[in-house]
Design a protein around this motif. Sequence first.
Motif, short mmCIF file in Angstrom:
data_model
loop_
_atom_site.label_atom_id
_atom_site.label_comp_id
_atom_site.label_asym_id
_atom_site.label_seq_id
_atom_site.Cartn_x
_atom_site.Cartn_y
_atom_site.Cartn_z
N VAL A 256 0.98 -1.27 -0.02
CA VAL A 256 0.04 0.03 -0.17
C VAL A 256 0.89 1.36 0.01
CG1 VAL A 256 -0.11 0.44 2.47
CG2 VAL A 256 -2.11 1.11 1.28
N HIS A 257 0.38 2.34 -0.36
CA HIS A 257 1.07 3.60 -0.54
C HIS A 257 2.17 3.37 -1.71
CE1 HIS A 257 -1.63 4.91 2.63
NE2 HIS A 257 -0.75 4.32 3.49
N ASN A 258 2.14 2.76 -2.66
CA ASN A 258 2.81 2.69 -3.80
C ASN A 258 2.17 2.25 -5.10
OD1 ASN A 258 2.33 -0.09 -3.34
ND2 ASN A 258 4.26 -0.43 -2.33
N MET A 259 2.79 2.03 -6.01
CA MET A 259 2.15 1.68 -7.49
C MET A 259 1.41 0.25 -7.30
SD MET A 259 1.21 2.74 -10.27
CE MET A 259 2.20 4.37 -10.16
N THR A 260 1.86 -0.68 -6.52
CA THR A 260 1.33 -1.99 -6.22
C THR A 260 0.04 -1.63 -5.87
OG1 THR A 260 3.46 -2.85 -6.16
CG2 THR A 260 1.25 -4.17 -5.51
N GLY A 261 -0.24 -1.18 -4.79
CA GLY A 261 -1.43 -0.90 -4.22
C GLY A 261 -2.39 -0.16 -5.23
N THR A 262 -2.05 0.84 -5.92
CA THR A 262 -2.81 1.55 -6.72
C THR A 262 -3.31 0.63 -7.79
OG1 THR A 262 -1.90 3.60 -6.68
CG2 THR A 262 -2.91 3.21 -8.43
N LEU A 263 -2.48 -0.28 -8.62
CA LEU A 263 -2.91 -1.26 -9.55
C LEU A 263 -3.98 -2.18 -8.91
CD1 LEU A 263 0.43 -1.87 -11.41
CD2 LEU A 263 -1.55 -0.47 -12.33
N ALA A 335 -5.45 8.41 -4.38
CA ALA A 335 -4.99 9.32 -3.70
C ALA A 335 -4.84 8.66 -2.36
CB ALA A 335 -5.74 10.42 -3.56
N LEU A 336 -5.77 7.73 -2.07
CA LEU A 336 -5.91 6.99 -0.74
C LEU A 336 -5.05 5.83 -0.77
CD1 LEU A 336 -9.69 7.24 0.08
CD2 LEU A 336 -7.93 8.74 0.94
N VAL A 337 -4.66 5.12 -1.57
CA VAL A 337 -3.86 3.97 -1.67
C VAL A 337 -2.52 4.19 -2.19
CG1 VAL A 337 -4.03 1.37 -2.48
CG2 VAL A 337 -6.06 2.38 -1.99
N GLY A 338 -2.52 4.79 -3.22
CA GLY A 338 -1.35 5.00 -3.94
C GLY A 338 -0.09 5.49 -3.16
N GLY A 339 -0.54 6.58 -2.36
CA GLY A 339 0.48 7.49 -1.62
C GLY A 339 1.44 8.31 -2.70
N SER A 340 2.48 8.51 -2.37
CA SER A 340 3.28 9.59 -2.96
C SER A 340 3.82 8.95 -4.47
CB SER A 340 4.60 10.19 -2.35
OG SER A 340 5.40 9.23 -1.80
N GLN A 341 4.09 7.43 -4.09
CA GLN A 341 4.64 6.88 -5.36
C GLN A 341 3.44 6.43 -6.37
OE1 GLN A 341 6.98 3.45 -4.09
NE2 GLN A 341 7.87 4.72 -2.48
#
Length: 392
Positions: A256-263, A335-341
């Motif tokens: 979470v808070h990275n591209m993996t969580g966003t996908l 915004a919620l899951v991706g974080g800055s990455q």
Amino acid sequence: MVRLNASWLALPLIGFVVVTLVVPIFSLAKLSVYDATVADALPKTTAALRSWTGPELPDANTYAVVAAELIELQENRELGRVASRVNRIASGMRSTISKTPRRFRRSEEERADLALIAIDEKWGKPQIWYAFKQATQAFSSRNFLQAIDMRIAPDGSIERAPEYQRVYVSLFLRTLLVAVAVTLLCLIIGYPMAYAMANSSPLWTRFLLVLVLIPFWTSLLVRTTSWIVLLQQQGVINDILVFVGLIPDDERLTLVHNMTGTLIAMTQVLLPFMILPLYSVMATIPRNLSLAASSLGANPFQSFIRVYLPNSLPGVAAGGLLVFILSIGYYITPALVGGSQGQLISNLIAYHLQSSLNWGLAAALSVLLLLGVFVLYVIYDRLIGIDRMKLG
């Protein structure tokens, strides 16, 4: 009695689209290239700088005009708005503009140039006056140039922005790659699901349809926050992986808070938009086509590739287009899951609208995103063309 033409019944819908879509788009386009805040607030300064081209400093009269209008703005409590606009072009000018009218004395008007330079040495640099002149121009392409990591040089030419300011092109590319990746993941997961729904018994089909629609009916915010609970290092997924022995407890995965969580989260949220168009097309494909292919000697794989798959391509095209367009402008989940990455261009647009208040740049980014989607759609339609796909 005059018979009402059926086309007139569409007028309310046309009016709704014009008011809620067409007008906002035109307003957005205007906002991206037009900002008369400084020109309206400093009319005399705007006129004085219109004929100034540099590289020498403006004359003492121009300095006096600027000082007088800044003092007037301070008295009217409008100085901060102008200072913010100029600061967007030349960083650090907000403090310079804010302190100038407080320290300038009316008795210094005859040598206003020396007085302003004594207040802040930036007034003695031609680059600052170039920025000031740019700010007084109501129509400008600077927002679009900044949106593609470019800027207007002091001599009026276009150059690349400093490396630390080049963030927008990379974000556009990241957004495009994420949209493509989410579309492919939804297709890989959704195609077998839609196939099972279309080729199962009515009872099993209804059960699978309910499984697809329950997340679809659930609040987007609830689904997104639930993924934070599932994916965090002390979350359910990591606990299961540690329990079964796939990973040690001190090496939990960062999901979470990275591209993996966003996908992961975006794929789950947008999956119904892929499954439902696929199912609607697959449900119309006659089952006897595969039986006919088998009777002609085709094995199951050949029957699927040469008969079933071509007939299901309209669903693939419709679902892929729908998921891609939705994902390229997604905001809440990154915004919620991706974080800055895991941020996408939509998050930066929201930042400029809500935090930096640079609405012109936000509008330029939005217009570029809209044009990009339109161009990609035209290319997509030329290459695949949903309307040119025929069943059977």
